[in-house]
Design an enzyme around this catalytic site. Sequence first.
Site, PDB file in Angstrom:
ATOM      1  N   ASP A 110       0.805  -1.225   0.000  1.00 16.04           N
ATOM      2  CA  ASP A 110       0.000   0.000   0.000  1.00 16.04           C
ATOM      3  C   ASP A 110       0.836   1.272   0.000  1.00 16.04           C
ATOM      4  O   ASP A 110       0.341   2.348   0.290  1.00 16.04           O
ATOM      5  CB  ASP A 110      -0.981   0.010   1.186  1.00 16.04           C
ATOM      6  CG  ASP A 110      -0.282  -0.117   2.541  1.00 16.04           C
ATOM      7  OD1 ASP A 110       0.953  -0.257   2.558  1.00 16.04           O
ATOM      8  OD2 ASP A 110      -0.980  -0.065   3.562  1.00 16.04           O
ATOM      9  N   GLU A 195      11.215  -1.840  13.689  1.00 17.26           N
ATOM     10  CA  GLU A 195      12.376  -1.618  12.820  1.00 17.26           C
ATOM     11  C   GLU A 195      13.678  -1.678  13.616  1.00 17.26           C
ATOM     12  O   GLU A 195      14.659  -2.285  13.189  1.00 17.26           O
ATOM     13  CB  GLU A 195      12.253  -0.268  12.116  1.00 17.26           C
ATOM     14  CG  GLU A 195      11.101  -0.175  11.120  1.00 17.26           C
ATOM     15  CD  GLU A 195       9.763   0.193  11.751  1.00 17.26           C
ATOM     16  OE1 GLU A 195       8.790   0.440  11.015  1.00 17.26           O
ATOM     17  OE2 GLU A 195       9.675   0.232  13.006  1.00 17.26           O
TER      18      GLU A 195
END
Length: 249
Positions: A110, A195
Amino acid sequence: FLSCLLFPGRLVQKAELIRLSQTFLHVKKLHWIVVEDAANRSKLVADLLAQSGLSYTHLNLPTPTIYKLRESDPNWLKPRGVEQRNRGIQWLRENRELSEEAVVYFADDDNTYSLKLFDEMRWTKRVSVWPVGLVGGLRFERPLVENGKVVGFYTAWKPNRPFPMDMAGFAVALQLLLANREARFDINAERGYLESSLLQSLVSIEELEPRANNCNTVLVWHTRAEKPKLKQEDLLLKEGKGSDVRIEV
């Protein structure tokens, strides 16, 4: 190499995958690893990949029930796609050699990507980084660079994270990932630290490689398709006149 994780049941999934695959067709020497969050690989995704003209690997792995979002949960409540990204990493460790030179990028279906981004990441030695547009409640987030080195980050949300970066803002050299066999995303990471859970085991901030004009050019954006509003469809379904389910959307 690019990995892409998919969440089943999204009405915009086919449209976004087609958009992404047609971007990837313009990228040289690309292998697309697609990981579905599902117990079985879907026919929709399998057919799309087979027709894409791309080199690809199609995998699946369902998220454990305790980590799944309920319908009423906000999408930030629990980390999404963690086990699927780790499954992509596992595939690389099982199918690629340490001597092989390549770059791993964790792409989402997306986002919107400039082709220039893939030219930038192609030269990654360890971990390369760049800005991401329309993310973190800002126009962009980015690493701050002085004399060719990353010295900090421009971000507003949880700026004290070890690596306050978005998943779309970095790429990892395959050799580095294979050499550090324990490196993976932590499914129990605090919100916003996913992350960091991978990057901390691979690199220091000083070793990050700034790309995209010393992190002054935005080449990837969190555009995210709007969830379709199907009010009229719901009304027709109640009357037994819903659209033909044999037509794939």
